[in-house]
Design an enzyme around this catalytic site. Structure first.
Site, short mmCIF file in Angstrom:
data_model
loop_
_atom_site.label_atom_id
_atom_site.label_comp_id
_atom_site.label_asym_id
_atom_site.label_seq_id
_atom_site.Cartn_x
_atom_site.Cartn_y
_atom_site.Cartn_z
N ASP A 97 0.86 -1.18 0.00
CA ASP A 97 0.00 0.00 0.00
C ASP A 97 0.90 1.24 0.00
OD1 ASP A 97 -3.01 0.79 0.43
OD2 ASP A 97 -1.84 2.15 1.68
N GLU A 99 2.33 5.07 -0.22
CA GLU A 99 1.95 6.46 0.06
C GLU A 99 2.66 7.31 -0.99
OE1 GLU A 99 -0.41 7.35 2.19
OE2 GLU A 99 -0.57 5.21 2.66
N ASP A 197 -2.65 1.46 -6.63
CA ASP A 197 -1.25 1.29 -6.22
C ASP A 197 -0.38 0.85 -7.38
OD1 ASP A 197 -0.97 1.49 -3.05
OD2 ASP A 197 -2.92 0.67 -3.54
N HIS A 256 -3.21 5.92 6.86
CA HIS A 256 -2.36 6.53 5.82
C HIS A 256 -0.87 6.42 6.12
CE1 HIS A 256 -5.93 7.86 3.81
NE2 HIS A 256 -6.34 8.48 4.89
N ASP A 261 -1.33 0.59 7.02
CA ASP A 261 -2.41 0.24 6.09
C ASP A 261 -2.22 -1.18 5.56
OD1 ASP A 261 -3.72 2.65 6.36
OD2 ASP A 261 -3.17 3.44 4.40
#
Length: 312
Positions: A97, A99, A197, A256, A261
């Site tokens: 995941d 960022e 993603d 986040h 996550d």
């Protein structure tokens, strides 16, 4: 009145027909259908009581509890006919995941760059998180993070200033995966929370970094699709916090944070596997485009990770 639903260990462990598991005329399928109807009529308290009797998880909304009990009963019945081959599924699932850089309102012209690359290694045999990887990434196009991005992700300017650029972080990820013999000794698949993603963040980042899209990430499990199809819920019920809530779990960690996550997504994957879902690749990238993978496609693991070539 409502018919009393009789599901017991005696019923699920009894002798049964030896007909082929593909023969839907076999009486076992009628038994499963009758039991499913029975389960559909049960109250939430009755479902929880029956699940507790079988030492199964009792948390979750009513539809999740029904699905859990139906799958347990079906699995027990079909195992009597033909034992399940434990070698036919992925050994590991790698949950990712990312960022990425962002601005408030996410203007359409803004270019997102990956600033955190986490991987959670889930062992599908033990259903435990066996290892994790996390590195931050230094953005090139917009090296200064917006206040909105810092507040959302908890990633500070100092963290990304000290981080490696994406190509080096990708090399580190690949080396970490190779050390764990993924794609060689062990079969595995990537898993994400949605399509973005891989199809957006990784795709854009590879173009920015002037490298080819990595082959090991060309197909993946979109857990939102898997969850929606398995529990028969609409798309608006497949956000991370809602999936956790419907399964009777709370978010653990900082929302986040890419690693937190990923860990929470892995918890959802574990519960789905326990409930009888065979998480399998359902999306892929082909010629730079996002495509759906049919559920009838052969179950294939991702290739051994290799560092992609540079773009011309």
């Amino acid at each position: 009145g409502r018919k009393h639903c009789r599901i017991s260990d005696q019923e699920t462990n009894g002798k049964n027909s030896t007909a082929s598991s593909n023969d839907f005329s076999d009486p076992v399928y009628k038994e499963i259908a009758i039991t499913n109807g029975c389960i559909n009529r049960m109250t939430r308290d009755e479902l929880r009581s029956k699940l507790a009797e079988f030492k199964l998880e009792t948390r979750g909304v009513k539809d999740v509890l029904k699905k859990r009990l139906k799958n347990y009963y079906k699995k027990q019945k079909l195992m009597q006919k033909e034992p399940i081959n434990g070698d036919s599924y992925y050994d590991y699932i790698c949950v990712v995941d990312f960022e990425a850089t962002c601005e408030e309102g996410n203007p359409p012209e803004f270019i997102h760059e990956i600033i955190e690359f986490p991987v959670v290694l889930l062992n599908t045999h033990t259903l435990e998180i066996e290892d994790t990887f996390q590195q931050y990434v230094k953005p090139e196009i917009n090296p200064k993070l917006s206040n909105f991005c810092i507040s959302l992700t908890g990633i500070t300017q100092d963290i990304v200033d000290k981080a490696d650029t994406f190509p080096q972080v990708l090399r580190n990820v690949i080396e970490w995966m190779r050390q764990r013999e993924l794609g060689t000794k062990y079969s595995y698949s990537m898993l994400t929370d949605g399509s973005w993603d891989m199809s957006k963040f990784l795709n854009i980042q590879c173009r920015i970094s002037r490298i080819k899209y990595p082959s090991f990430a060309k197909s993946w499990i979109n857990i939102r699709k898997s969850y929606g199809n398995f529990y028969k819920v609409p798309r608006n019920q497949t956000k991370l916090t809602i999936m956790l809530e419907n399964l009777g779990m709370n978010y653990d960690g900082r929302p986040h944070s890419g690693l937190d996550d990923s860990k929470n997504i892995a918890r959802i994957a574990v519960r789905m596997l326990q409930d009888g879902c065979e998480l399998r690749v359902n999306e892929r990238m082909h010629a730079g485009q996002l495509m759906t993978v049919s559920s009838s496609a052969p179950l294939e693991g991702a290739p051994a990770p290799l560092m992609p070539r540079h773009r011309n």
